[in-house]
Enzyme design. Sequence first.
Site: not given
Length: 508
Positions: A176, A295
């Site tokens: 991320e 995720e």
Amino acid sequence: MNPLPPATIELFPARSVATVPDRLFGSFVEHLGRCVYGGIYEPGHPAADANGHRRDVIDLTRELGVTVVRYPGGNFVSAYRWEDGVGPREKRPRRLDPAWGTVEANQYGTNEFISWCRAAGAEPMMAVNLGTRGVQEALDLVEYCNHPGGSTLSDLRRAHGHAEPHNIRLWCLGNEMDGTWQTGHKTPLEYARLASETARAMRQFDSKLELVLCGSTHSEMPTFLEWDRIGLEHCYEDVDFISLHRYFGRCNGDLRTFFYQAEEMDRQIRAVIATCDHVQAKVRSKKKILLSFDEWNVWDVGFCNPEGYQRWDEAPDQLAEHYSAADALLFASMMHSLLRHCDRVRAACLAQLVNVIAPIRAESGGAAWRQTIFHPFALIARHARSGRVIPQYSSGPTEQIPGINLGQPCAVLDSVAVMNDATGILTLFALNRHASDGLPLNVKIPNHAGWRLLEHTELSASEPLAKNSADHPDEVIPRPARFRIQPDGGNWSTQLPPASWHVLRFQT
Ligand code: AHR
């Protein structure tokens, strides 16, 4: 119950959308909360093996059907020094983890995790730190893990008791990195350059490593798709996958729109595929980039969740989400979305595995038990693995859902079907997303008379906020369907009660 107009599904078992990749049934272990310490690792627990791994958690991981596990983060990886987690435990440093505001005692690290993966029958997926570190540290970790011996770092691994190389194939290039919360957050160009240099160096070591570029965290990010485009333009030939993440908030009791949220996941996947293919055309490559949805889950994202523990505690009970029956149905629908797109989504990781936004809860010194979301994952992994997703035509009632921006109403029925040629079993997963009305369903399969029903199982959210617990672990579990599907003329027909998810298995 007030039935809706009927829905119809026509299935085409002789045709294929794509084979279901084993890696679609991945999960995630981060150094966060009680996922590692008190989750997979609890020396002194009555079920712990010689390595301190809880066998009860390993058994549940196997029952869940987990095939690949991402490690060690998540946000944690972006300030992690892998060297801290190897070698004699008494010499390992205690560090502050800026991502989660905790102390990391480093009593668990890469070698312990690889041993756990072998015991759990799962493939490791390792993330490198591209937040505070870069090319050299990533190369060092690859050498430590994968080189057989005869170099300083590979001999260090051998001295640490691991004579054989770990042979880790799948690597994430950071985590991320588009998020301002990420330690060492980067601009799109900064990340693209660093990822490209790191990928090339890792592939100089071993050209067969499979590499995952960090895509946009989710579709609400301000740089959504621009981030992905720039990253891909720099790294197209050097990576195999681009990552996607998605969390939907847990149910607060209002079911009207709740189950429809996974439509946004479909949309996110389609948008990322379009971006990959746009860049493919632009750079004139023959290669298709695959998607790693590494995720996903139901979770009210709240990063530091400060109640209940002190800053700089060690392994506090962070993100200990407690799932309801309704959450499990939205979760099933997210898995439908992954299956529907498995021609391009070739890896996915449920975040996470134990205690932290997880299907498994492990009580300290006590029992491990299954949360509601455990059940759809286990059923889909068991029945879809080794199969092919097949085409279906469906029609039926729709609802206009505020906040879901598809430009058209949403179908009440959400379904996906898988054919397993080895067993001759066709499995249909079907969700009635309507909060209050039953949905009559007709299923058409060619050569109707050649099929017999093996099983019709239902997971119901008739009590949407019902939950499992250590004392009542089987409050919400799959049960035989209330209205078992029946042959009806040339079709099969049944009634899907409101807010219910179904597994229908037919054998030829
Ligand atoms: O899974 C929990 C966290 O969610 C991960 O650490 C991070 O990557 C994401 O934002």
